[in-house]
Design an enzyme around this catalytic site. Sequence first.
Site, PDB file in Angstrom:
ATOM      1  N   CYS A 124       0.829  -1.208   0.000  1.00  0.00           N
ATOM      2  CA  CYS A 124       0.000   0.000   0.000  1.00  0.00           C
ATOM      3  C   CYS A 124       0.862   1.256   0.000  1.00  0.00           C
ATOM      4  O   CYS A 124       0.515   2.261  -0.633  1.00  0.00           O
ATOM      5  CB  CYS A 124      -0.914   0.008   1.218  1.00  0.00           C
ATOM      6  SG  CYS A 124      -2.299  -1.154   1.142  1.00  0.00           S
ATOM      7  N   CYS A 207      -6.541  -7.956  -2.620  1.00  0.00           N
ATOM      8  CA  CYS A 207      -6.911  -7.684  -1.226  1.00  0.00           C
ATOM      9  C   CYS A 207      -8.380  -7.304  -1.061  1.00  0.00           C
ATOM     10  O   CYS A 207      -8.767  -6.719  -0.054  1.00  0.00           O
ATOM     11  CB  CYS A 207      -6.008  -6.582  -0.658  1.00  0.00           C
ATOM     12  SG  CYS A 207      -4.255  -7.004  -0.658  1.00  0.00           S
ATOM     13  N   CYS A 230      -5.477   1.623   4.027  1.00  0.00           N
ATOM     14  CA  CYS A 230      -4.291   1.488   3.170  1.00  0.00           C
ATOM     15  C   CYS A 230      -3.133   2.372   3.645  1.00  0.00           C
ATOM     16  O   CYS A 230      -1.984   2.095   3.358  1.00  0.00           O
ATOM     17  CB  CYS A 230      -4.632   1.824   1.731  1.00  0.00           C
ATOM     18  SG  CYS A 230      -5.096   3.549   1.454  1.00  0.00           S
TER      19      CYS A 230
END
Length: 238
Positions: A124, A207, A230
Site C-alpha cells: 500500500c 486484497c 491502506c
Amino acid sequence: MSLAFDADVALPEAADLHRRLADASPAEVIATALATVGRDRLAVVSSFGTESAVLLKIVADVDPAIPVVFLDTGWLFQETLDYRDTLTRRLGLRDVRTVSPDSERLAATDPERDLWYSDADACCRIRKVEPLARALAPFAGWINGRKRFQGGARAAIPVVEADGARLKFNPLAAVSADELAAIFKLADLPPHPLAASGFASVGCMPCTSRAQPGEDARTGRWRGRGKTECGIHTIATS
C-alpha cells in the site's frame, strides 16, 4: 483568493472550519473548501469505488472543474477503471488525473508483484501512499469520501482536519448509509459494475473480497489481515 498553508496554520484553521461546518451539507462543505483554498489548490481524491459516485456528483454540482485525483495502483479491477470513465463522462468532470506508482520503485521493491501477500502495508505504501503524496504536492487542501458509519478509525472523523500542512475535508462524514443510498437513487447514479456481484467495497484485486450478508462493507478489504486502512488516511501526505 487562495491561501497558503503550513503545519502551524492548518491545525487551527481546520479546527475553526470544523466548528463552522459541523452541521453543514456536503455541498456547503465543498463550496467552503473551494472558497477557502481556491480551485487551483484544491483536489478531490477518489477511488471510483462502490460509494464514490455520491461525492463526485456533489463535487460536480458545485464545480466540475475541481481536480480529481485517482490512484491506479496497477492492481485495480478493470471494472473500476471502466467505472472511472463512466462517471467522468456522466458527471461532466473536467479534470480527472490518474496517477500511478513509480515504476523504478516497483521494480526494486515488488519485482514479482507479490508484495501484497508478504507485506500488505509495504505494498500500500509504494502503490498508494507515496504516489498520492506526490500527486497532492501542489495542493493546499483535499476532499475525500470517508464516512463515520464505516466504523473503525473513521467513526469519529471531523468534517475538516489538518493533514500535515494541508486541510483535509470530509464532506460526507455525517452522512448515514440510508442517506447515501437515497442520494444515489435520487440522482440516478450508475452503480459500480462489481456491486451486483456482492462487492460492497472495492480496492485492489488481491486484497478485496465479497462482503457476506450482515458484514460491514469494508470487511472484504484485507480480510483476515488485521488491516483496515491502506495508509493514505493514517499517514500525513505532507
